[in-house]
Write an enzyme that holds these catalytic residues in place. Structure first.
Site, PDB file in Angstrom:
ATOM      1  N   LYS A 204       0.816  -1.207   0.000  1.00  0.00           N
ATOM      2  CA  LYS A 204       0.000   0.000   0.000  1.00  0.00           C
ATOM      3  C   LYS A 204       0.857   1.268   0.000  1.00  0.00           C
ATOM      4  CE  LYS A 204      -2.260   0.352   3.604  1.00  0.00           C
ATOM      5  NZ  LYS A 204      -3.047   0.751   4.762  1.00  0.00           N
ATOM      6  N   ARG A 318      10.426  -9.687   4.640  1.00  0.00           N
ATOM      7  CA  ARG A 318      10.644  -8.325   5.141  1.00  0.00           C
ATOM      8  C   ARG A 318      11.197  -8.371   6.561  1.00  0.00           C
ATOM      9  NH1 ARG A 318       5.626  -4.152   4.853  1.00  0.00           N
ATOM     10  NH2 ARG A 318       5.284  -4.548   7.061  1.00  0.00           N
TER      11      ARG A 318
END
Ligand code: IMP
Ligand code: MG
Length: 380
Positions: A204, A318
């Site tokens: 996003k 991540r």
């Protein structure tokens, strides 16, 4: 006299480059004129008045007015020009003056609208040397906040705020005179306001950066707004903190007030990307109200759709580099994803119900995903 309040209608009118919203309906105009007719005909008694319309704007008003006028009357016009675009200009041009003798007659000026009163001053100059029995002013629309003269306005149809209107004889650069209702200039012009959604790890933030650049939008991340207000100890920040310190949820009203401040700070934006808000249906409604108060609206909720397994893989990757502890535990990750779907299902329904929900496949190269988002946004 009718003092006008806003209609809450959605239809928008575009003239040249500007957008207008419905403001006064034909029925309301008709009622206002009827009242003026009754008042004026009572005041005129048996006298045959001469109605003087001020062209161009007053042609529709004069026509409807005299059709309703119950007794004999005469009608004539003078033609003045003062407005250029959205502004009343200094010099009034007299294009057609009086063409008949009005000595000893009762004269009533029929104006479509009185704004600054400059046109009216010119009308008085025209009549200064005429030996009329009586000169009275009747105007269908009147902007008290804009009026700068002392001439008495004998008959006023509808008082309106100091905003530019079109329709019912009034134009914006030549267009709009033919419209039977009155429209008001929108405070904000056409904006693209997006609510951006996506589960954790959907990308996003990355996409918001691209969209913001490409469409000249202001990205409002609720998290950032909170941190900014608290860090800078704004009144709203302190208020929010007082709830957080007690372990309570910050009331929607406080959050909305903060968002309102952000929207107002960026009043020349071409639109906003809301990120992290709304989370509940009540918040979605509050956001709609906020946009409505700015003459705008949410254009779309865009949700990045990414398969759970892909998200889990991405977040674990991540976590290896980011060091964020909640990015490394698979159970925590799965819970966060589940929580996202539990919470956003309601919003998906809310925006779907308004045909404003757009799911976008969030798997692929960053550029590919951006292209998919742009396709949706370009069609809004
Ligand atoms: P005034 O001379 O400033 O009182 O303005 C009067 C004239 O300006 C009117 O006769 C209209 O032609 C024009 N005008 C004033 N306000 C508006 C508006 O809101 N829309 C369109 N024309 C307007
Ligand atoms: Mg006029």
């Amino acid at each position: 006299m009718i003092i006008f309040e806003n209609l809450n209608s959605k239809a928008v009118l575009k003239l040249h480059n500007l957008y207008f919203k419905p403001f006064i309906s034909s029925r309301e105009i008709d009622e206002a004129i009827q009242k003026m007719v009754e008042e004026i005909s009572a005041d005129m008694g048996d006298e045959v008045p001469v109605f003087v319309g001020i062209l161009n704007g007053s042609f529709m008003f004069v026509s409807d007015f005299v059709k309703k006028y119950p007794k004999p009357c005469e009608v004539t016009f003078i033609k003045l020009a003062s407005y250029e675009g959205l502004k009343s200009s200094e010099d009034i041009h007299r294009l057609i003056g009086l063409t008949q003798d009005l000595t000893d007659r009762k004269v009533i000026i029929l104006e479509d609208i009185i704004d600054s009163g400059k046109t009216l001053a010119e009308v008085y100059r025209i009549f200064k040397n005429e030996k009329v029995k009586e000169l009275k002013i009747a105007t269908l629309f009147y902007k008290p906040e804009a009026y700068k003269k002392d001439f008495k306005l004998h008959y006023v149809g509808i008082k309106i705020p100091n905003k530019f209107i079109v329709g019912y004889g009034l134009d914006y650069n030549g267009l709009g005179r033919d419209i039977p209702e009155v429209y008001q200039l929108k405070t904000t012009q056409h904006m693209k306001n997006l609510v951006l959604f996506g589960p954790p790890g959907a990308g996003k933030g990355t996409q918001a950066e691209f969209l913001k650049e490409k469409y000249n939008l202001v990205h409002i991340s609720t998290g950032d707004v909170f941190r900014y207000n608290i860090k800078n100890e704004t009144a709203l920040g302190m208020l929010a903190k007082s709830f957080m310190d007690k372990g309570e949820l910050v009331p929607d009203k406080v959050t909305i007030d903060m968002l309102n401040a952000e929207v107002e700070k960026n009043s020349d934006a071409e639109g906003f990307i809301f990120d992290g808000f709304p989370r509940t249906e009540a918040q979605a409604q509050a956001l709609d109200e906020l946009m409505d108060s700015k003459d705008s609206e949410i254009s779309a909720m865009i949700a990045l759709e990414v398969d759970d397994e892909v998200l889990v893989k991405r977040l674990i990757e991540r976590g290896k580099t980011s060091g964020r502890p909640d990015d490394s535990d698979e159970i925590i990750i799965r819970n966060r994803i589940k929580e996202y779907y539990d919470k956003t299902a309601i919003l998906k329904n809310y925006y779907s119900g308004k045909d404003k929900y757009f799911g976008v496949n969030g798997v692929g190269e960053i550029q590919e995903i951006t292209d998919r988002l742009c396709k949706v946004i370009d069609r809004l």
